[in-house]
Structures are given as structure tokens and as C-alpha cells.
Design a protein around this motif. Structure first.
Motif, mmCIF file in Angstrom:
data_model
loop_
_atom_site.group_PDB
_atom_site.id
_atom_site.type_symbol
_atom_site.label_atom_id
_atom_site.label_comp_id
_atom_site.label_asym_id
_atom_site.label_seq_id
_atom_site.Cartn_x
_atom_site.Cartn_y
_atom_site.Cartn_z
ATOM 1 N N THR A 1 0.625 -1.225 0.048
ATOM 2 C CA THR A 1 0.005 -0.013 0.044
ATOM 3 C C THR A 1 0.849 1.281 0.099
ATOM 4 N N ASP A 2 2.181 1.051 0.384
ATOM 5 C CA ASP A 2 2.971 2.286 0.066
ATOM 6 C C ASP A 2 4.171 2.136 -0.521
ATOM 7 N N PRO A 3 4.149 2.180 -2.009
ATOM 8 C CA PRO A 3 4.981 1.594 -2.958
ATOM 9 C C PRO A 3 6.235 2.445 -2.861
ATOM 10 N N GLY A 4 6.220 3.475 -2.279
ATOM 11 C CA GLY A 4 7.582 4.224 -2.135
ATOM 12 C C GLY A 4 7.705 5.183 -3.665
ATOM 13 N N ALA A 5 8.883 6.073 -3.223
ATOM 14 C CA ALA A 5 9.087 6.905 -4.674
ATOM 15 C C ALA A 5 10.655 7.198 -4.671
ATOM 16 N N ASN A 6 11.076 7.399 -5.427
ATOM 17 C CA ASN A 6 12.379 8.021 -5.860
ATOM 18 C C ASN A 6 12.519 9.560 -5.835
ATOM 19 N N SER A 7 13.432 9.875 -5.483
ATOM 20 C CA SER A 7 13.868 11.263 -5.691
ATOM 21 C C SER A 7 15.345 11.638 -6.100
ATOM 22 N N ILE A 8 15.596 12.747 -6.403
ATOM 23 C CA ILE A 8 16.751 13.217 -7.340
ATOM 24 C C ILE A 8 17.114 14.514 -6.526
ATOM 25 N N THR A 9 18.413 14.682 -6.093
ATOM 26 C CA THR A 9 18.899 16.059 -5.506
ATOM 27 C C THR A 9 19.864 16.222 -6.515
ATOM 28 N N THR A 10 19.992 17.629 -6.936
ATOM 29 C CA THR A 10 21.238 18.053 -7.562
ATOM 30 C C THR A 10 21.943 19.195 -6.606
ATOM 31 N N ARG A 11 23.211 19.328 -6.850
ATOM 32 C CA ARG A 11 23.948 20.131 -5.817
ATOM 33 C C ARG A 11 24.162 21.741 -6.326
ATOM 34 N N ARG A 12 24.374 21.535 -7.550
ATOM 35 C CA ARG A 12 24.621 22.948 -8.297
ATOM 36 C C ARG A 12 23.936 23.065 -9.587
ATOM 37 N N ARG A 13 23.825 24.318 -10.203
ATOM 38 C CA ARG A 13 23.145 24.658 -11.310
ATOM 39 C C ARG A 13 23.423 23.675 -12.370
ATOM 40 N N ARG A 14 24.865 23.202 -12.900
ATOM 41 C CA ARG A 14 24.923 22.314 -13.719
ATOM 42 C C ARG A 14 24.261 21.122 -13.324
ATOM 43 N N GLY A 15 24.176 20.598 -12.302
ATOM 44 C CA GLY A 15 23.463 19.483 -12.075
ATOM 45 C C GLY A 15 21.824 19.403 -12.502
ATOM 46 N N ALA A 16 21.592 20.519 -11.947
ATOM 47 C CA ALA A 16 20.124 20.890 -12.361
ATOM 48 C C ALA A 16 19.766 20.844 -13.798
ATOM 49 N N GLU A 17 20.969 21.543 -14.446
ATOM 50 C CA GLU A 17 20.607 21.816 -15.997
ATOM 51 C C GLU A 17 20.590 20.259 -16.630
ATOM 52 N N LEU A 18 21.721 19.349 -16.245
ATOM 53 C CA LEU A 18 21.815 17.968 -16.786
ATOM 54 C C LEU A 18 20.479 17.332 -16.415
ATOM 55 N N LEU A 19 19.894 17.326 -15.196
ATOM 56 C CA LEU A 19 18.645 16.474 -14.676
ATOM 57 C C LEU A 19 17.584 17.137 -15.826
ATOM 58 N N GLU A 20 17.353 18.431 -15.996
ATOM 59 C CA GLU A 20 16.324 19.145 -16.652
ATOM 60 C C GLU A 20 16.534 18.456 -18.265
ATOM 61 N N ALA A 21 17.722 18.560 -18.759
ATOM 62 C CA ALA A 21 17.860 17.865 -20.055
ATOM 63 C C ALA A 21 17.465 16.539 -20.186
ATOM 64 N N ALA A 22 17.937 15.685 -19.281
ATOM 65 C CA ALA A 22 17.618 14.228 -19.118
ATOM 66 C C ALA A 22 16.030 14.032 -19.025
ATOM 67 N N THR A 23 15.529 14.805 -18.317
ATOM 68 C CA THR A 23 13.879 14.721 -18.401
ATOM 69 C C THR A 23 13.377 15.131 -19.518
ATOM 70 N N ALA A 24 13.779 16.222 -20.259
ATOM 71 C CA ALA A 24 13.112 16.893 -21.313
ATOM 72 C C ALA A 24 13.287 15.728 -22.574
ATOM 73 N N ALA A 25 14.581 14.943 -22.526
ATOM 74 C CA ALA A 25 14.875 13.793 -23.549
ATOM 75 C C ALA A 25 13.882 12.458 -22.999
ATOM 76 N N GLY A 26 13.231 12.307 -22.032
ATOM 77 C CA GLY A 26 12.355 11.397 -21.799
ATOM 78 C C GLY A 26 13.046 10.349 -20.717
ATOM 79 N N PHE A 27 14.181 10.582 -20.324
ATOM 80 C CA PHE A 27 15.095 9.653 -19.469
ATOM 81 C C PHE A 27 14.507 9.611 -18.117
ATOM 82 N N PHE A 28 13.762 10.553 -17.739
ATOM 83 C CA PHE A 28 13.324 10.624 -16.430
ATOM 84 C C PHE A 28 11.668 11.300 -16.436
#
Length: 71
Positions: A30-57
Motif C-alpha cells: 500500500t506504500d510503494p515508495g518513491a524515488n527522488s533526485i537531488t542536484t547540488r549545483r546549477r550544472r547538475g540541475a541543468e543536466l537533470l532538466e535535459a535528461a527529463t526533457a529527453a524522456g529519461f526521467f
């Protein structure tokens, strides 16, 4: 032993969490859990945003430090 269990040295860190704080086999039905991603700096956030836009996340609901501390 994991020398960096919280990925303190990572630009992008992934974690799992259970909203009801019960990651055992019975309660996970009943509680399947969730995944989370934390970025430390702007560059990490930019990489994550690009990967999400590309459909990886799949973009989910943003959470804050208080949420992570309480789950």
C-alpha cells in the motif's frame, strides 16, 4: 560499507523514500515508495532538466528538505 552513503560527493544523487516510512514487504503493498533526485549545483540541475526533457526521467512533484527529513 558505503563510504558515501548519502552521495555527498555527487553532483546528482538519487534516493528512495516511503511516504509512510514503512519499506517492509507487507506495507509496501500500500506504500510503494518513491524515488527522488537531488542536484547540488546549477550544472547538475541543468543536466537533470535535459535528461527529463529527453524522456529519461518522468518529472514528478517537487519536494523540499522538510519533506525529505520527515519521510
Amino acid at each position: 560499507m558505503c563510504p558515501d552513503g548519502i552521495s555527498e560527493g555527487a553532483e546528482i544523487a538519487a534516493a528512495d523514500t516511503w511516504l509512510d516510512a514503512a519499506p517492509d514487504r507487507e506495507d509496501s503493498a500500500t506504500d510503494p515508495g518513491a524515488n527522488s533526485i537531488t542536484t547540488r549545483r546549477r550544472r547538475g540541475a541543468e543536466l537533470l532538466e535535459a535528461a527529463t526533457a529527453a524522456g529519461f526521467f518522468e518529472d514528478g512533484v517537487p519536494v523540499d528538505i522538510e519533506f525529505m527529513n520527515n519521510t
